[in-house]
Design a protein around this motif. Structure first.
Motif, PDB file in Angstrom:
ATOM      1  N   ALA A 114       0.468  -1.052  -0.170  1.00 37.45           N
ATOM      2  CA  ALA A 114       0.097   0.138  -0.211  1.00 37.45           C
ATOM      3  C   ALA A 114       0.992   0.837   0.075  1.00 37.45           C
ATOM      4  O   ALA A 114       2.150   1.507   0.396  1.00 37.45           O
ATOM      5  CB  ALA A 114      -0.582   0.240   0.916  1.00 37.45           C
ATOM      6  N   VAL A 115      -0.001   2.137  -0.426  1.00 36.22           N
ATOM      7  CA  VAL A 115       0.483   3.759  -0.375  1.00 36.22           C
ATOM      8  C   VAL A 115       1.882   4.015   1.305  1.00 36.22           C
ATOM      9  O   VAL A 115       0.296   3.958   2.399  1.00 36.22           O
ATOM     10  CB  VAL A 115      -0.053   4.814  -0.655  1.00 36.22           C
ATOM     11  CG1 VAL A 115       0.402   6.100  -0.910  1.00 36.22           C
ATOM     12  CG2 VAL A 115      -0.770   4.496  -2.499  1.00 36.22           C
ATOM     13  N   GLU A 116       2.604   4.425   1.661  1.00 33.37           N
ATOM     14  CA  GLU A 116       2.852   4.733   2.579  1.00 33.37           C
ATOM     15  C   GLU A 116       2.451   6.885   3.359  1.00 33.37           C
ATOM     16  O   GLU A 116       2.242   7.641   2.379  1.00 33.37           O
ATOM     17  CB  GLU A 116       4.281   5.496   2.563  1.00 33.37           C
ATOM     18  CG  GLU A 116       5.459   5.317   4.084  1.00 33.37           C
ATOM     19  CD  GLU A 116       6.741   5.281   4.310  1.00 33.37           C
ATOM     20  OE1 GLU A 116       7.143   5.702   5.207  1.00 33.37           O
ATOM     21  OE2 GLU A 116       7.344   5.662   2.788  1.00 33.37           O
ATOM     22  N   GLU A 117       2.060   6.207   4.190  1.00 30.70           N
ATOM     23  CA  GLU A 117       1.296   7.208   5.064  1.00 30.70           C
ATOM     24  C   GLU A 117       2.154   8.327   5.288  1.00 30.70           C
ATOM     25  O   GLU A 117       2.871   8.835   6.259  1.00 30.70           O
ATOM     26  CB  GLU A 117       0.421   7.348   5.658  1.00 30.70           C
ATOM     27  CG  GLU A 117      -1.267   8.344   6.555  1.00 30.70           C
ATOM     28  CD  GLU A 117      -1.834   8.109   7.226  1.00 30.70           C
ATOM     29  OE1 GLU A 117      -2.299   9.526   8.236  1.00 30.70           O
ATOM     30  OE2 GLU A 117      -1.467   7.037   7.443  1.00 30.70           O
ATOM     31  N   TRP A 118       3.236   9.011   4.288  1.00 37.84           N
ATOM     32  CA  TRP A 118       3.824   9.904   4.924  1.00 37.84           C
ATOM     33  C   TRP A 118       3.754  11.634   5.430  1.00 37.84           C
ATOM     34  O   TRP A 118       4.210  12.213   6.130  1.00 37.84           O
ATOM     35  CB  TRP A 118       5.394  10.071   3.717  1.00 37.84           C
ATOM     36  CG  TRP A 118       4.580  10.890   2.362  1.00 37.84           C
ATOM     37  CD1 TRP A 118       3.981  10.883   1.582  1.00 37.84           C
ATOM     38  CD2 TRP A 118       4.670  12.385   2.593  1.00 37.84           C
ATOM     39  NE1 TRP A 118       3.757  11.334   0.723  1.00 37.84           N
ATOM     40  CE2 TRP A 118       4.354  12.341   1.267  1.00 37.84           C
ATOM     41  CE3 TRP A 118       5.977  13.134   2.642  1.00 37.84           C
ATOM     42  CZ2 TRP A 118       4.574  13.538   0.825  1.00 37.84           C
ATOM     43  CZ3 TRP A 118       5.261  14.415   2.201  1.00 37.84           C
ATOM     44  CH2 TRP A 118       4.659  14.263   0.926  1.00 37.84           C
ATOM     45  N   ALA A 119       2.369  11.753   4.208  1.00 40.92           N
ATOM     46  CA  ALA A 119       1.277  12.863   5.296  1.00 40.92           C
ATOM     47  C   ALA A 119       0.561  12.074   5.709  1.00 40.92           C
ATOM     48  O   ALA A 119      -0.804  12.139   4.473  1.00 40.92           O
ATOM     49  CB  ALA A 119       1.786  13.849   4.171  1.00 40.92           C
ATOM     50  N   ASP A 120      -0.126  12.938   6.670  1.00 40.93           N
ATOM     51  CA  ASP A 120      -0.887  12.435   7.496  1.00 40.93           C
ATOM     52  C   ASP A 120      -2.502  12.600   6.160  1.00 40.93           C
ATOM     53  O   ASP A 120      -2.676  13.539   6.028  1.00 40.93           O
ATOM     54  CB  ASP A 120      -1.935  13.369   8.933  1.00 40.93           C
ATOM     55  CG  ASP A 120      -2.799  12.521   9.587  1.00 40.93           C
ATOM     56  OD1 ASP A 120      -3.349  12.790   8.814  1.00 40.93           O
ATOM     57  OD2 ASP A 120      -2.907  13.252  10.941  1.00 40.93           O
ATOM     58  N   PHE A 121      -2.835  11.285   6.639  1.00 36.54           N
ATOM     59  CA  PHE A 121      -4.468  11.242   5.691  1.00 36.54           C
ATOM     60  C   PHE A 121      -5.259  11.784   5.601  1.00 36.54           C
ATOM     61  O   PHE A 121      -6.238  12.953   5.204  1.00 36.54           O
ATOM     62  CB  PHE A 121      -4.948   9.486   5.610  1.00 36.54           C
ATOM     63  CG  PHE A 121      -4.018   9.026   4.517  1.00 36.54           C
ATOM     64  CD1 PHE A 121      -3.555   9.392   3.891  1.00 36.54           C
ATOM     65  CD2 PHE A 121      -4.864   7.663   3.859  1.00 36.54           C
ATOM     66  CE1 PHE A 121      -1.941   8.073   2.927  1.00 36.54           C
ATOM     67  CE2 PHE A 121      -4.443   7.246   2.770  1.00 36.54           C
ATOM     68  CZ  PHE A 121      -3.135   7.621   1.876  1.00 36.54           C
ATOM     69  N   ARG A 122      -5.452  12.704   7.139  1.00 38.06           N
ATOM     70  CA  ARG A 122      -6.748  13.678   7.202  1.00 38.06           C
ATOM     71  C   ARG A 122      -6.784  14.505   6.728  1.00 38.06           C
ATOM     72  O   ARG A 122      -7.000  15.245   6.817  1.00 38.06           O
ATOM     73  CB  ARG A 122      -7.293  13.453   9.107  1.00 38.06           C
ATOM     74  CG  ARG A 122      -7.500  12.421   9.509  1.00 38.06           C
ATOM     75  CD  ARG A 122      -7.279  11.956  10.737  1.00 38.06           C
ATOM     76  NE  ARG A 122      -5.560  12.516  11.599  1.00 38.06           N
ATOM     77  CZ  ARG A 122      -5.288  12.190  12.996  1.00 38.06           C
ATOM     78  NH1 ARG A 122      -6.403  12.195  13.437  1.00 38.06           N
ATOM     79  NH2 ARG A 122      -4.581  12.422  13.467  1.00 38.06           N
ATOM     80  N   GLU A 123      -5.393  15.566   7.149  1.00 36.76           N
ATOM     81  CA  GLU A 123      -4.703  16.360   6.914  1.00 36.76           C
ATOM     82  C   GLU A 123      -4.928  16.929   5.156  1.00 36.76           C
ATOM     83  O   GLU A 123      -4.459  17.883   4.564  1.00 36.76           O
ATOM     84  CB  GLU A 123      -3.586  17.084   7.276  1.00 36.76           C
ATOM     85  CG  GLU A 123      -4.026  16.633   9.160  1.00 36.76           C
ATOM     86  CD  GLU A 123      -2.933  16.914  10.248  1.00 36.76           C
ATOM     87  OE1 GLU A 123      -1.688  17.676   9.573  1.00 36.76           O
ATOM     88  OE2 GLU A 123      -2.404  17.063  11.155  1.00 36.76           O
ATOM     89  N   THR A 124      -4.452  16.152   4.611  1.00 34.57           N
ATOM     90  CA  THR A 124      -4.251  16.050   3.151  1.00 34.57           C
ATOM     91  C   THR A 124      -4.833  15.245   1.668  1.00 34.57           C
ATOM     92  O   THR A 124      -5.010  14.210   1.419  1.00 34.57           O
ATOM     93  CB  THR A 124      -2.958  15.050   2.942  1.00 34.57           C
ATOM     94  OG1 THR A 124      -2.757  13.942   3.244  1.00 34.57           O
ATOM     95  CG2 THR A 124      -2.205  16.111   3.328  1.00 34.57           C
TER      96      THR A 124
END
Length: 241
Positions: A114-124
């Motif tokens: 899966a795609v690595e959550e490098w930037a918070d999914f909730r904020e982006t």
């Protein structure tokens, strides 16, 4: 423990409650044993006595709710694993709940991660297909409230640049069609999300592929939409997680 559980099961079958003698009989217990266990279960909050009748207490209701939630999680995980194997791509399931993007479950493999959550999914949410799909299902007020808390920001050179452009993009989306996103959240990765509506809850299932497999994105998303149509009853049950 097993005897106490039998008493709880007997009590749960009577919405308006039942007397001790009836519960003892249905649980197959001697009355003195049943009385002892009923007192203990009442003291611990698993049962409540009301005018001589025993009904489920708050502790039992919390236990039941937790068990139901675990069952829903298991069903979602099974569904994602099935779709992952059918489509040959990582799978994601997310809902919009209490003003937040919530990625509930992910199914991938070591060879196809899966795609690595490098930037918070909730904020982006503006930068990935999951967020775009969920925000596209909201009304204007809820959408603006989200963007007030999480303004559009550049994540990669492909990300939409400002709130106004992003809202125009959401407004131009075709209803209930897959949402496609190409390297807006992570360079080298393309994503697609399919909207799922169950009552008032916005939800989505999504996939991701590498940019070298760009030709797979739309066919896989369209196949996912067809598969979701077959599974909609199961998903509607599970969206309340």
């Amino acid at each position: 423990m097993q005897r106490a559980m039998r008493l709880l099961e007997a009590a749960a079958s009577h919405q308006s409650g039942a007397p001790a003698k009836q519960l003892a009989r249905e649980a197959g217990l001697a009355l003195p044993t049943a009385y002892h266990l009923l007192r203990t279960l009442t003291h611990e909050g698993y049962l409540r006595r009301d005018k001589g009748l025993f009904v489920l207490g708050e502790a039992a209701e919390r236990l039941s709710s937790s068990g139901a939630q675990q069952k829903r999680h298991a069903r979602i995980n099974e569904t994602l694993a099935h779709l992952r194997d059918t489509l040959g791509v990582p799978m994601y399931f997310a809902v919009y709940r209490e003003g937040e993007i919530d990625v509930v479950a992910v199914a991938d493999t070591p060879g196809n991660p899966a795609v690595e959550e490098w930037a918070d999914f909730r904020e982006t949410g503006h930068a990935h297909a999951i967020g775009q799909c969920l925000l596209g299902q909201l009304d204007d007020e809820a959408r603006q409230n989200h963007l007030d808390r999480y303004p559009v920001q550049s994540i990669t050179r492909y990300t939409v640049r400002d709130d106004r452009t992003f809202i125009r993009r959401l407004d131009s989306m075709e209803r209930m069609r897959p949402v496609l996103e190409r390297q807006e959240y992570a360079l080298g990765t393309l994503c697609a999300a399919v909207p799922i509506m169950a009552g008032d809850t916005a939800a989505t299932m999504a996939i991701s592929v590498s940019s070298s497999q760009a030709d797979r994105l739309l066919p896989a998303a369209e196949k996912l939409q067809r598969e979701i149509g077959k599974l909609l009853g199961t998903l509607a049950f599970s969206i309340s997680i």
